[in-house]
Scaffold this active site. Structure first.
Site, PDB file in Angstrom:
ATOM      1  N   HIS A   1      22.352  60.356  20.066  1.00 28.18           N
ATOM      2  CA  HIS A   1      23.110  61.235  19.164  1.00 28.18           C
ATOM      3  C   HIS A   1      22.859  62.685  19.545  1.00 28.18           C
ATOM      4  CE1 HIS A   1      19.218  61.064  17.142  1.00 28.18           C
ATOM      5  NE2 HIS A   1      19.564  62.036  16.325  1.00 28.18           N
TER       6      HIS A   1
ATOM      7  N   HIS B   1      21.661  65.470  18.062  1.00 30.20           N
ATOM      8  CA  HIS B   1      20.651  66.400  17.539  1.00 30.20           C
ATOM      9  C   HIS B   1      19.849  67.041  18.690  1.00 30.20           C
ATOM     10  CE1 HIS B   1      20.628  64.603  13.198  1.00 30.20           C
ATOM     11  NE2 HIS B   1      21.581  65.498  13.389  1.00 30.20           N
TER      12      HIS B   1
ATOM     13  N   ASP C   1      16.854  67.788  19.253  1.00 30.42           N
ATOM     14  CA  ASP C   1      15.605  67.162  19.715  1.00 30.42           C
ATOM     15  C   ASP C   1      15.861  65.824  20.415  1.00 30.42           C
ATOM     16  OD1 ASP C   1      16.304  66.065  17.189  1.00 30.42           O
ATOM     17  OD2 ASP C   1      14.257  65.378  16.869  1.00 30.42           O
ATOM     18  N   HIS C   2      17.122  65.562  20.742  1.00 32.17           N
ATOM     19  CA  HIS C   2      17.494  64.369  21.526  1.00 32.17           C
ATOM     20  C   HIS C   2      18.295  64.723  22.781  1.00 32.17           C
ATOM     21  CE1 HIS C   2      16.244  61.379  18.421  1.00 32.17           C
ATOM     22  NE2 HIS C   2      16.255  62.507  17.722  1.00 32.17           N
TER      23      HIS C   2
ATOM     24  N   HIS D   1      22.808  58.142  10.367  1.00 28.66           N
ATOM     25  CA  HIS D   1      22.016  59.367  10.581  1.00 28.66           C
ATOM     26  C   HIS D   1      22.948  60.483  11.057  1.00 28.66           C
ATOM     27  CE1 HIS D   1      18.580  61.834  11.705  1.00 28.66           C
ATOM     28  NE2 HIS D   1      19.035  61.934  12.935  1.00 28.66           N
TER      29      HIS D   1
ATOM     30  N   ASP E   1      17.376  57.671  16.084  1.00 28.19           N
ATOM     31  CA  ASP E   1      16.922  57.944  14.722  1.00 28.19           C
ATOM     32  C   ASP E   1      17.605  57.023  13.706  1.00 28.19           C
ATOM     33  OD1 ASP E   1      15.424  59.942  15.830  1.00 28.19           O
ATOM     34  OD2 ASP E   1      16.576  61.602  14.966  1.00 28.19           O
TER      35      ASP E   1
ATOM     36  N   HIS F   1      10.811  58.648  17.083  1.00 27.78           N
ATOM     37  CA  HIS F   1       9.794  59.447  16.386  1.00 27.78           C
ATOM     38  C   HIS F   1       8.606  58.589  15.966  1.00 27.78           C
ATOM     39  CE1 HIS F   1      12.095  63.225  15.820  1.00 27.78           C
ATOM     40  NE2 HIS F   1      13.155  62.437  15.695  1.00 27.78           N
TER      41      HIS F   1
HETATM   42 ZN   LIG Z   1      18.381  62.982  14.708  1.00 26.93          ZN
END
Ligand SMILES: [Zn+2]
Length: 242
Positions: free
Chosen positions: A55, A57, A59-60, A113, A132, A170
């Site tokens: 996805h 985001h 941090d990905h 998410h 996530d 995570h």
């Molecule tokens: Zn995420």
């Protein structure tokens, strides 16, 4: 078989490096950053050929551009989020097959998410990369999707075999487990699991991957009786102070 390496970065992210040893093809799953990934690949003598994003985001996908610049790798991500994923080369939808050397992964659409969230399932290798969506004893927050969508997404993942190794993005296991005990304190499998998790985290040992069997036995979001209970638990978790 696959060689799968965990790269812990930022506060609690895991980037996964997946090497298929016969062809040498190597994929990075959800690179938050580039440097630690390039370093790990170099140490192992692996050449990164692919990035698989679950996805959009930051941090990905934060490492996408720099890893591509350094390696020339091919970046694959969900069609529904293509405009938010840096340097993407190829978009995929539910049911698509992604080739990594001699092995393949099936794309599973798991919105909730985010609206276009994907998972990558290497069936022959019993490996699921779910970003996530599903966490150890938890699930992702509902930023873009509805509770019903996430409930259906988790049901898809929960239908995978017991021995599926679940590589989420995570290390949230300890805090998820505290919430799980709060809502399902009589669950013996959960109590036993949490004792192990607490011991591991005291020593800073990773608790991921988890397995689908363990999640079905202990994850309060998979154990919810119906979508209403799931939705109530998701809301309660958002404000839970363990
Ligand atoms: Zn995420």
């Amino acid at each position: 078989m696959l060689n799968i390496l965990r790269i812990p970065v930022l506060q609690d992210n895991y980037i996964w490096l997946v090497n298929e040893p016969i062809s040498g093809a190597t994929a990075v799953i959800d690179p938050a950053l580039a440097e630690p990934v390039l370093e790990a690949a170099q140490i192992h003598g692996w050449h990164i050929t692919h990035i698989l994003n679950t996805h959009w985001h930051p941090d990905h996908v934060g490492g996408n551009a720099a890893i591509k610049a350094a390696t020339g790798c091919h970046i694959i991500g969900p069609l529904a989020e293509h405009d938010k994923i840096t340097a993407i080369d190829e978009t995929v939808i539910d049911g698509d097959i992604v080739e990594l050397g001699k092995v393949t992964a099936r794309v599973i659409d798991v919105p909730g998410h985010t609206a276009g969230h994907n998972a990558y399932y290497f069936a022959d290798n019993c490996a699921l990369f779910c970003g996530d969506t599903l966490f150890a004893m938890g699930c992702g927050r509902l930023f873009e999707g509805t509770a019903t969508e996430m409930w259906q997404s988790l049901a898809k993942l929960s239908s995978l075999p017991d021995d599926t190794q679940v590589y989420c993005a995570h290390e949230y296991t300890l805090s998820n487990g505290k919430f799980a005990l709060h809502v399902d304190g009589g669950n013996q499998a959960l109590i036993e699991r949490m004792a192990e998790v607490v011991a591991k985290r005291v020593s800073n040992i990773a608790t991921i991957p988890t397995t689908m069997a363990l999640e079905r036995a202990t994850n309060p979001f998979l154990l919810a009786k119906n979508v209403d209970e799931f939705a109530a638990r998701r809301i309660a978790k958002d404000s839970f102070k363990g």
